[in-house]
Design a protein around this motif. Structure first.
Motif, PDB file in Angstrom:
ATOM      1  N   MET A 173       0.847  -1.184   0.000  1.00 13.00           N
ATOM      2  CA  MET A 173       0.000   0.000   0.000  1.00 13.00           C
ATOM      3  C   MET A 173       0.888   1.241   0.000  1.00 13.00           C
ATOM      4  O   MET A 173       2.049   1.197   0.394  1.00 13.00           O
ATOM      5  N   CYS A 174       0.279   2.357  -0.387  1.00 13.74           N
ATOM      6  CA  CYS A 174       0.982   3.629  -0.395  1.00 13.74           C
ATOM      7  C   CYS A 174       0.392   4.458   0.741  1.00 13.74           C
ATOM      8  O   CYS A 174      -0.828   4.514   0.900  1.00 13.74           O
ATOM      9  N   VAL A 175       1.228   5.074   1.543  1.00 12.72           N
ATOM     10  CA  VAL A 175       0.697   5.772   2.707  1.00 12.72           C
ATOM     11  C   VAL A 175       0.040   7.109   2.329  1.00 12.72           C
ATOM     12  O   VAL A 175      -0.726   7.668   3.090  1.00 12.72           O
ATOM     13  N   SER A 176       0.336   7.577   1.120  1.00  9.64           N
ATOM     14  CA  SER A 176      -0.370   8.771   0.633  1.00  9.64           C
ATOM     15  C   SER A 176      -1.659   8.343  -0.060  1.00  9.64           C
ATOM     16  O   SER A 176      -1.836   7.168  -0.359  1.00  9.64           O
ATOM     17  N   ILE A 177      -2.530   9.271  -0.346  1.00 10.09           N
ATOM     18  CA  ILE A 177      -3.789   8.894  -1.001  1.00 10.09           C
ATOM     19  C   ILE A 177      -3.497   8.541  -2.446  1.00 10.09           C
ATOM     20  O   ILE A 177      -3.162   9.396  -3.256  1.00 10.09           O
ATOM     21  N   SER A 178      -3.574   7.241  -2.740  1.00  9.33           N
ATOM     22  CA  SER A 178      -3.383   6.730  -4.096  1.00  9.33           C
ATOM     23  C   SER A 178      -2.181   7.351  -4.799  1.00  9.33           C
ATOM     24  O   SER A 178      -2.277   7.798  -5.939  1.00  9.33           O
ATOM     25  N   GLY A 179      -1.076   7.410  -4.135  1.00  8.51           N
ATOM     26  CA  GLY A 179       0.173   7.828  -4.771  1.00  8.51           C
ATOM     27  C   GLY A 179       0.323   9.325  -4.961  1.00  8.51           C
ATOM     28  O   GLY A 179       1.272   9.774  -5.604  1.00  8.51           O
ATOM     29  N   ARG A 180      -0.607  10.114  -4.399  1.00  4.35           N
ATOM     30  CA  ARG A 180      -0.446  11.573  -4.542  1.00  4.35           C
ATOM     31  C   ARG A 180       0.569  12.028  -3.510  1.00  4.35           C
ATOM     32  O   ARG A 180       0.224  12.402  -2.393  1.00  4.35           O
ATOM     33  N   CYS A 181       1.817  12.001  -3.864  1.00  2.00           N
ATOM     34  CA  CYS A 181       2.884  12.132  -2.890  1.00  2.00           C
ATOM     35  C   CYS A 181       4.089  12.801  -3.531  1.00  2.00           C
ATOM     36  O   CYS A 181       4.450  12.481  -4.655  1.00  2.00           O
ATOM     37  N   LEU A 182       4.681  13.725  -2.812  1.00  5.06           N
ATOM     38  CA  LEU A 182       5.876  14.395  -3.322  1.00  5.06           C
ATOM     39  C   LEU A 182       7.076  14.135  -2.419  1.00  5.06           C
ATOM     40  O   LEU A 182       8.102  14.803  -2.542  1.00  5.06           O
ATOM     41  N   LEU A 183       6.930  13.149  -1.519  1.00  6.80           N
ATOM     42  CA  LEU A 183       7.990  12.916  -0.550  1.00  6.80           C
ATOM     43  C   LEU A 183       9.322  12.609  -1.245  1.00  6.80           C
ATOM     44  O   LEU A 183      10.357  13.205  -0.935  1.00  6.80           O
ATOM     45  N   GLY A 184       9.297  11.672  -2.205  1.00  7.81           N
ATOM     46  CA  GLY A 184      10.522  11.298  -2.908  1.00  7.81           C
ATOM     47  C   GLY A 184      11.069  12.458  -3.728  1.00  7.81           C
ATOM     48  O   GLY A 184      12.282  12.701  -3.765  1.00  7.81           O
ATOM     49  N   ALA A 185      10.169  13.172  -4.385  1.00  7.28           N
ATOM     50  CA  ALA A 185      10.606  14.308  -5.201  1.00  7.28           C
ATOM     51  C   ALA A 185      11.303  15.338  -4.314  1.00  7.28           C
ATOM     52  O   ALA A 185      12.322  15.927  -4.686  1.00  7.28           O
ATOM     53  N   TYR A 186      10.784  15.527  -3.093  1.00  4.03           N
ATOM     54  CA  TYR A 186      11.356  16.500  -2.159  1.00  4.03           C
ATOM     55  C   TYR A 186      12.686  15.999  -1.594  1.00  4.03           C
ATOM     56  O   TYR A 186      13.659  16.730  -1.511  1.00  4.03           O
ATOM     57  N   MET A 187      12.725  14.711  -1.231  1.00  2.00           N
ATOM     58  CA  MET A 187      13.906  14.217  -0.518  1.00  2.00           C
ATOM     59  C   MET A 187      15.071  13.866  -1.433  1.00  2.00           C
ATOM     60  O   MET A 187      16.227  14.061  -1.072  1.00  2.00           O
ATOM     61  N   ASN A 188      14.795  13.299  -2.596  1.00  2.00           N
ATOM     62  CA  ASN A 188      15.920  12.895  -3.447  1.00  2.00           C
ATOM     63  C   ASN A 188      15.654  13.093  -4.934  1.00  2.00           C
ATOM     64  O   ASN A 188      16.319  12.495  -5.775  1.00  2.00           O
ATOM     65  N   VAL A 248      11.915   4.223  14.467  1.00  3.63           N
ATOM     66  CA  VAL A 248      10.478   4.370  14.256  1.00  3.63           C
ATOM     67  C   VAL A 248      10.193   4.516  12.761  1.00  3.63           C
ATOM     68  O   VAL A 248      10.734   5.386  12.107  1.00  3.63           O
ATOM     69  N   TYR A 249       9.351   3.646  12.254  1.00  2.00           N
ATOM     70  CA  TYR A 249       8.994   3.669  10.833  1.00  2.00           C
ATOM     71  C   TYR A 249       7.608   4.304  10.724  1.00  2.00           C
ATOM     72  O   TYR A 249       6.616   3.618  10.487  1.00  2.00           O
ATOM     73  N   LEU A 250       7.577   5.603  10.922  1.00  2.00           N
ATOM     74  CA  LEU A 250       6.292   6.273  11.137  1.00  2.00           C
ATOM     75  C   LEU A 250       5.342   6.211   9.955  1.00  2.00           C
ATOM     76  O   LEU A 250       4.130   6.229  10.125  1.00  2.00           O
ATOM     77  N   LEU A 251       5.889   6.172   8.729  1.00  2.00           N
ATOM     78  CA  LEU A 251       5.033   6.264   7.553  1.00  2.00           C
ATOM     79  C   LEU A 251       4.869   4.930   6.836  1.00  2.00           C
ATOM     80  O   LEU A 251       4.235   4.855   5.790  1.00  2.00           O
ATOM     81  N   ASN A 252       5.470   3.890   7.379  1.00  2.00           N
ATOM     82  CA  ASN A 252       5.496   2.602   6.681  1.00  2.00           C
ATOM     83  C   ASN A 252       4.147   1.881   6.772  1.00  2.00           C
ATOM     84  O   ASN A 252       3.664   1.586   7.863  1.00  2.00           O
ATOM     85  N   SER A 253       3.556   1.586   5.633  1.00  2.00           N
ATOM     86  CA  SER A 253       2.238   0.939   5.635  1.00  2.00           C
ATOM     87  C   SER A 253       2.351  -0.585   5.640  1.00  2.00           C
ATOM     88  O   SER A 253       3.261  -1.150   5.031  1.00  2.00           O
ATOM     89  N   LYS A 254       1.408  -1.242   6.304  1.00  2.00           N
ATOM     90  CA  LYS A 254       1.271  -2.697   6.192  1.00  2.00           C
ATOM     91  C   LYS A 254       0.861  -3.034   4.758  1.00  2.00           C
ATOM     92  O   LYS A 254       0.513  -2.163   3.970  1.00  2.00           O
ATOM     93  N   ASP A 255       0.850  -4.338   4.444  1.00  2.00           N
ATOM     94  CA  ASP A 255       0.430  -4.781   3.111  1.00  2.00           C
ATOM     95  C   ASP A 255      -1.041  -5.215   3.134  1.00  2.00           C
ATOM     96  O   ASP A 255      -1.534  -5.702   4.153  1.00  2.00           O
ATOM     97  N   LEU A 256      -1.670  -5.054   1.992  1.00  2.00           N
ATOM     98  CA  LEU A 256      -3.097  -5.394   1.870  1.00  2.00           C
ATOM     99  C   LEU A 256      -3.281  -6.896   1.639  1.00  2.00           C
ATOM    100  O   LEU A 256      -2.560  -7.493   0.835  1.00  2.00           O
TER     101      LEU A 256
END
Ligand code: SF4
Length: 409
Positions: free
Chosen positions: A170-185, A226-234
């Protein structure tokens, strides 16, 4: 009773064939870099033609992921790919798209191509579905963030066919709407380049008093971090009857980066479950062996996700996906006398206790004893070395496509 289509991921021809052997009705695959898994083993157009030929000769379907969100510089590549696809000998069964510009270009160059709307678009309601229908979409992949009641409601309106994810990461953002990677690397999830920074360890540092609406966060930190944003699997095997009754047309397994063992194992379980439900919905129950198989492939702790309205999906103690079994060989071919030739992935000996996951729809793994290992010239080997072809004699008649695996716990 009809049951929904079972749709599997495929990163290669051999995985697609294993998915079909295991009972998938259709597979989805990436084309070049124009999809949301730019680093997956995507298909070049020649391979795609071969894949289409194989699939259609077996009555199966191929959907091509074309769901990048292109900037202006990528538009010419989109046009070029559409033109190239037009020249294929076999027709793709549908494109999975998300960007209106891609949709317009596809419509212009490939007017008859069925279009499925990617989950990335975040289509949660019937008004959005009406909009997309008017713009030529035939099916929508619903967001993982919808619960079963919401899915039943939008399906009841009968506007578009719907597809949902039933298994996988799963993706922890809403359906992949995420800029975390773009921001970090600088790696952009919406262009298929997610580096999954949500799986990293995080630590909360408060620089000043939290003032936002008196919100506060409690984080339990262990020696592992702490893996704060890590989602379990569906994993939705227990919800299958409710999912079938919700009116969805297609059940999608996540994982275009996943191994042949993973895809074959997961497809077999859901195929058996769907067949069992179709045969007699009153007596349907989840078999322990299905859970065992789903536990045997690489995964993080499972959750039924948003389908049952669970919103606390994070696994904070580790982000590592684990598996109690490891694939050690795949049967490549049978010699004239039926003796199997094994493609060895991880070395093994005759002393190892192995399991075979038989090709085809039977999901139950069997214990197997290897009696003799030789090279292709017939010389006896004390062990089967990795990345080599060997011949084996065993207590079980191995067939091409069978997978051998070993417990690692
Ligand atoms: S970084 Fe994580 S949350 Fe963001 S798109 Fe990738 S998988 Fe999703």
């Amino acid at each position: 009773m009809t049951v929904p289509e079972l749709l599997a991921p495929a990163g290669s021809l051999s995985i697609a064939e294993a998915a079909f052997d295991s009972g998938a009705d259709a597979v989805y695959a990436g084309i070049g870099a124009l999809n949301l898994r730019a680093h997956s083993p995507n298909f070049h157009l020649e391979d795609l033609d071969e894949l289409l030929q194989i699939a259609h000769s077996r009555g199966k379907k191929i959907y091509a992921a074309f769901n990048t969100m292109p900037d202006e510089t990528m538009l010419s590549d989109i046009r070029k790919t559409c033109e190239e696809i037009k020249s294929l000998r076999h027709n793709i069964d549908a494109f999975i798209v998300s960007d209106p510009g891609v949709i317009v270009t596809c419509r212009e160059i490939l007017p008859d191509m069925p279009l499925h709307l990617s989950t990335q678009t975040g289509t949660f309601n019937t008004a959005s579905m009406q909009f997309w229908k008017q713009n030529g979409i035939e099916r929508v992949v619903l967001p993982r963030e919808m619960d079963l009641e919401e899915i039943r409601t939008v399906n009841g309106a009968k506007i578009l066919d719907t597809e949902i994810f039933i298994h996988g990461a799963m993706c922890v953002s809403i359906s992949g709407r995420c800029l975390l990677g773009a921001y970090m690397n600088g790696r952009h999830p919406n262009r298929g380049d997610c580096s999954q920074p949500c799986r990293l360890k995080y630590r909360i540092t408060t620089l000043e008093e939290l003032t936002v609406d008196s919100c506060s966060f409690d984080a339990e930190e262990t020696e592992q971090g702490v893996y704060l944003l890590n989602s379990k699997d569906l994993c939705t095997i227990e919800l299958l009857p409710e999912i079938v009754q919700s009116g969805v047309s297609s059940l999608k397994i996540e994982g275009r980066n996943k191994s042949v063992h993973y895809v074959a194992s997961v497809v077999k379980v859901y195929r058996e479950a769907l067949d069992s439900y179709q045969k007699n919905s009153d007596t349907y129950k989840v078999l322990p062996v299905w859970r065992e198989i789903l536990d045997s492939v690489e995964h993080r702790p499972y959750t039924t996700g948003f389908l049952r309205g669970e919103y606390n999906l994070q696994e904070v103690f580790t982000s590592k996906a684990t598996a109690p079994t490891r694939v050690i060989a795949v049967v490549k071919a049978s010699l004239r006398d039926g003796v199997p030739v094994l493609d060895v992935k991880n070395s093994f000996t005759c002393q190892d206790t192995l399991e075979v996951l038989p090709v085809g729809r039977n999901a139950v793994p069997l214990r197997i004893q290897i009696d003799l290992i030789t090279d292709l010239e017939g010389n006896v080997l004390h062990y089967a070395p990795s990345n080599r072809l060997v011949i084996c004699q065993s207590s079980y008649k191995l067939r091409p496509g069978d997978m051998l695996r070993k417990r690692v716990e």
